[in-house]
Design an enzyme around this catalytic site. Structure first.
Site, PDB file in Angstrom:
ATOM      1  N   GLY A  83       0.835  -1.199   0.000  1.00  0.00           N
ATOM      2  CA  GLY A  83       0.000   0.000   0.000  1.00  0.00           C
ATOM      3  C   GLY A  83       0.862   1.239   0.000  1.00  0.00           C
ATOM      4  O   GLY A  83       2.069   1.177   0.271  1.00  0.00           O
TER       5      GLY A  83
ATOM      6  N   CYS B 173       5.355  -6.136   1.684  1.00  0.00           N
ATOM      7  CA  CYS B 173       5.666  -4.713   1.572  1.00  0.00           C
ATOM      8  C   CYS B 173       5.020  -3.930   2.722  1.00  0.00           C
ATOM      9  O   CYS B 173       5.400  -4.088   3.869  1.00  0.00           O
ATOM     10  CB  CYS B 173       5.266  -4.191   0.198  1.00  0.00           C
ATOM     11  SG  CYS B 173       6.015  -2.593  -0.211  1.00  0.00           S
ATOM     12  N   TYR B 174       3.994  -3.122   2.448  1.00  0.00           N
ATOM     13  CA  TYR B 174       3.310  -2.402   3.522  1.00  0.00           C
ATOM     14  C   TYR B 174       2.778  -3.377   4.568  1.00  0.00           C
ATOM     15  O   TYR B 174       2.821  -3.109   5.777  1.00  0.00           O
ATOM     16  CB  TYR B 174       2.162  -1.567   2.955  1.00  0.00           C
ATOM     17  CG  TYR B 174       1.392  -0.778   3.996  1.00  0.00           C
ATOM     18  CD1 TYR B 174       1.837   0.459   4.425  1.00  0.00           C
ATOM     19  CD2 TYR B 174       0.210  -1.292   4.548  1.00  0.00           C
ATOM     20  CE1 TYR B 174       1.132   1.187   5.391  1.00  0.00           C
ATOM     21  CE2 TYR B 174      -0.502  -0.585   5.508  1.00  0.00           C
ATOM     22  CZ  TYR B 174      -0.034   0.660   5.924  1.00  0.00           C
ATOM     23  OH  TYR B 174      -0.730   1.372   6.878  1.00  0.00           O
TER      24      TYR B 174
ATOM     25  N   HIS C 297       8.296  -7.820  -3.315  1.00  0.00           N
ATOM     26  CA  HIS C 297       7.036  -8.279  -3.924  1.00  0.00           C
ATOM     27  C   HIS C 297       7.246  -9.641  -4.578  1.00  0.00           C
ATOM     28  O   HIS C 297       7.720  -9.730  -5.712  1.00  0.00           O
ATOM     29  CB  HIS C 297       6.544  -7.273  -4.964  1.00  0.00           C
ATOM     30  CG  HIS C 297       6.001  -6.018  -4.373  1.00  0.00           C
ATOM     31  ND1 HIS C 297       4.694  -5.897  -3.957  1.00  0.00           N
ATOM     32  CD2 HIS C 297       6.596  -4.831  -4.102  1.00  0.00           C
ATOM     33  CE1 HIS C 297       4.496  -4.676  -3.457  1.00  0.00           C
ATOM     34  NE2 HIS C 297       5.634  -4.016  -3.532  1.00  0.00           N
TER      35      HIS C 297
ATOM     36  N   GLU D  35       4.983 -11.525  -5.727  1.00  0.00           N
ATOM     37  CA  GLU D  35       3.932 -11.804  -6.699  1.00  0.00           C
ATOM     38  C   GLU D  35       4.295 -11.421  -8.127  1.00  0.00           C
ATOM     39  O   GLU D  35       3.673 -11.894  -9.080  1.00  0.00           O
ATOM     40  CB  GLU D  35       2.627 -11.105  -6.292  1.00  0.00           C
ATOM     41  CG  GLU D  35       2.663  -9.587  -6.341  1.00  0.00           C
ATOM     42  CD  GLU D  35       3.163  -8.941  -5.061  1.00  0.00           C
ATOM     43  OE1 GLU D  35       2.838  -7.760  -4.837  1.00  0.00           O
ATOM     44  OE2 GLU D  35       3.886  -9.603  -4.286  1.00  0.00           O
TER      45      GLU D  35
ATOM     46  N   ASP E 255     -12.783 -10.787 -23.710  1.00  0.00           N
ATOM     47  CA  ASP E 255     -13.590 -10.610 -22.503  1.00  0.00           C
ATOM     48  C   ASP E 255     -15.067 -10.398 -22.829  1.00  0.00           C
ATOM     49  O   ASP E 255     -15.937 -11.067 -22.284  1.00  0.00           O
ATOM     50  CB  ASP E 255     -13.067  -9.431 -21.680  1.00  0.00           C
ATOM     51  CG  ASP E 255     -11.590  -9.573 -21.356  1.00  0.00           C
ATOM     52  OD1 ASP E 255     -11.117 -10.721 -21.252  1.00  0.00           O
ATOM     53  OD2 ASP E 255     -10.912  -8.543 -21.217  1.00  0.00           O
TER      54      ASP E 255
ATOM     55  N   LYS F  14      -7.278 -12.838 -17.109  1.00  0.00           N
ATOM     56  CA  LYS F  14      -7.402 -13.111 -18.542  1.00  0.00           C
ATOM     57  C   LYS F  14      -7.297 -14.599 -18.858  1.00  0.00           C
ATOM     58  O   LYS F  14      -8.089 -15.128 -19.653  1.00  0.00           O
ATOM     59  CB  LYS F  14      -6.327 -12.335 -19.298  1.00  0.00           C
ATOM     60  CG  LYS F  14      -6.368 -12.509 -20.805  1.00  0.00           C
ATOM     61  CD  LYS F  14      -7.563 -11.815 -21.430  1.00  0.00           C
ATOM     62  CE  LYS F  14      -7.353 -10.307 -21.427  1.00  0.00           C
ATOM     63  NZ  LYS F  14      -8.431  -9.606 -22.167  1.00  0.00           N
TER      64      LYS F  14
END
Length: 528
Positions: A70, A97-98, A184, A186, A242, A384
């Protein structure tokens, strides 16, 4: 403006799962990507706001909790926080992180402004590889993005990793099942990131990994049918992956109660308008009402003189809504507006606390004067690759499911600066050549996104012994699975040279061709 929150749009009321991991959102841009990393391991994951109460968390009975990054500083007066009791529930918690700083701060550690901020690729030194960093190399590359850092770990924690300027890049208290990383994991830039998630999900949280999406289409069709009843639905159909999957779900749910409005705004790829009509029009295989609106000049006029990319997005989005409303009035009463909104659209548009990276015309709500009862977004919780999986399950042709993604604003955001009919023609022709040559060369375009764009740069060139002063086309090719992170595709040099020669020789107004090597982050997938 009526804000569109997740609870206002169609979603599955209850997903039956035997295990789940909850992500608590503190405003980080990568929250959806964290959830995606969990789902990749066949464990269901939900994202909830940081304000979620302890009682609600207990009722959810998660196998683990992840705290996102964040933009705040944990020691600021108005910073986002959580009930400290979260850390004594006995449920494994991973702070990122945050989230890592919040864990340290709430448990008695010290967080302060770092003497040197870390952004981008950073060398991480692992001090212990038997906990959250199980199996990691002693030295690896991670992705950092912070100005604050943990300077002192709380009592009972051990430092699991450090960098040159960050003394506590990872910390853990295995006894209390609390883990925190400053980097991070991810994003793809963190070498061992996926390994960290596997360790947390399976070794620490004890998940089995038995969640599958096989019944998503069947369940969603049933729930759409129950929700819509005898109502009429207007679908914003672009012909992209989509919106196409969204339209087929609705067609199977309510048939002729669905009207698909395809707006040809003059910003589509070459011949794409006719291709969309061939699939979804009267001669196509789907039971629905199809309306094509040729509004090319209308959009060109609205975009005249506009150069700011965010402003272009907003204009195109607003005019889409206007066109849909006009069409709705022509066909009579319409109860629902259907859109193919997916997770990355939502996170990049900054819904909630996150910063706006770029707005999407299908995210954010409807003006007060719009008569639609509600928005229907059956794909809003999917990434996606998950949307494509649903498309194949529905029996949509593979060629359509894996067609190149295309943004709602179309070529409007692949043209830097003012959009004109002449520039649109240049991009359409260059893009068609580029994709044709990639296909000839056997480049796998199904693993990412490949397109041509137009810079606003003009430069001197020489063609046929004469001086030219023309535009530079930018070729973009990225490899990605979730569209939250991406790396530039390594296209063979000979293929790029062929593309360059053809574009310069065949497309009027172009005398330079460039290839964009930028990854995401720090760039976005689209040029603007």
């Amino acid at each position: 403006m009526r804000k569109l929150l997740l609870s206002h749009s169609f979603q599955r009321e209850e997903i039956q799962v035997t295990e789940k991991i909850v992500v608590l959102d503190f405003g980080g841009q990568y929250k959806q990507l964290i959830a995606r990393r969990v789902r990749e391991n066949h464990v269901y994951c939900e994202i909830h706001p940081y304000t979620t109460s302890l009682e609600t968390l207990k009722e959810m009975n998660p196998k683990g909790i992840i705290l996102t990054g964040g933009p705040d500083s944990v020691y600021a007066e108005d910073s986002l926080t959580c009930d400290p009791g979260l850390f004594s529930l006995g449920i494994p918690v991973l702070g990122i992180c945050y989230g890592s700083q919040l864990m340290a701060y709430e448990l008695g550690g010290k967080v302060e402004t770092a003497p040197v901020s870390e952004y981008g690729h950073t060398e991480l030194h692992a001090d212990f590889t038997d906990g959250i960093l199980k199996g990691w190399k002693d030295v690896s590359t991670v992705w950092m993005s912070h100005t604050d850092y943990i300077s002192e770990a709380p009592e009972g924690f051990r430092v699991a990793a450090h960098t040159e300027v960050c003394p506590i890049a990872a910390m853990e208290n295995p006894e209390k099942k609390l883990y925190a990383v400053q980097f991070h994991p991810e994003v793809v830039h963190t070498e061992e990131g996926k390994k960290l998630f596997k360790t947390f999900i399976f070794d620490i949280c004890g998940c089995a990994g038995d969640w599958k999406m096989d019944s998503f289409a069947e369940t969603t069709i049933r729930e759409l049918r129950e929700k819509i009843g005898n109502g009429r639905v207007l679908c914003a159909l672009s012909g992209g992956v989509d919106s196409s999957v969204c339209a087929v779900l609705l067609s199977k749910a309510v048939g002729k109660q669905l009207t698909c409005v395809f707006v040809d705004h003059g910003l589509l790829r070459k011949d794409e308008g006719d291709q969309v009509e061939a699939v979804f029009g009267p001669e196509g295989p789907y039971e629905l009402n199809f309306i094509r609106v040729n509004a090319q000049q209308y959009f060109y006029d609205k975009l005249k003189g506009v150069t700011d990319p965010e402003q272009k997005r907003k204009i195109i989005g607003a005019e889409f809504i206007n066109v849909f409303e006009k069409e709705a009035k022509k066909i009579g009463h319409v109860d629902y507006l259907a859109q193919g909104t997916i997770y990355p659209d939502v996170v990049e548009s900054g819904i909630g606390k996150g910063a706006v990276i770029k707005s999407h015309h299908n995210v954010g709500g409807l003006p007060d004067h719009v008569d639609f009862k509600e928005i229907v977004e059956p794909l809003r919780s999917l990434f996606k690759d998950e949307v494509r999986q649903v498309g194949l399950e529905l029996g949509i042709p593979r060629s359509l499911v894996y067609r190149q993604p295309f943004p709602g604003p179309g070529l409007g955001i692949r043209i830097v600066g003012e959009v004109t009919e002449e520039k649109v023609k240049i991009v359409q022709e260059a893009d068609a050549i580029y994709r044709e040559e990639l296909e000839k060369a056997g480049v796998d375009m199904g693993k990412g996104q490949f397109f041509a764009a137009l810079s606003n740069m003009r430069s001197v060139g020489v063609m046929g012994d004469g001086r030219t002063y023309d535009y530079a086309v930018v070729l973009r090719g990225v490899i990605t699975s979730d569209f939250m992170t991406a790396e530039a595709a390594e296209i063979p040099w000979a293929v790029l040279q062929t593309c360059m020669n053809r574009i310069i020789n065949e497309v009027k107004g172009v005398n330079r061709v460039m290839y964009d090597l930028t990854s995401k982050p720090p760039g976005t997938i689209e040029l603007e």
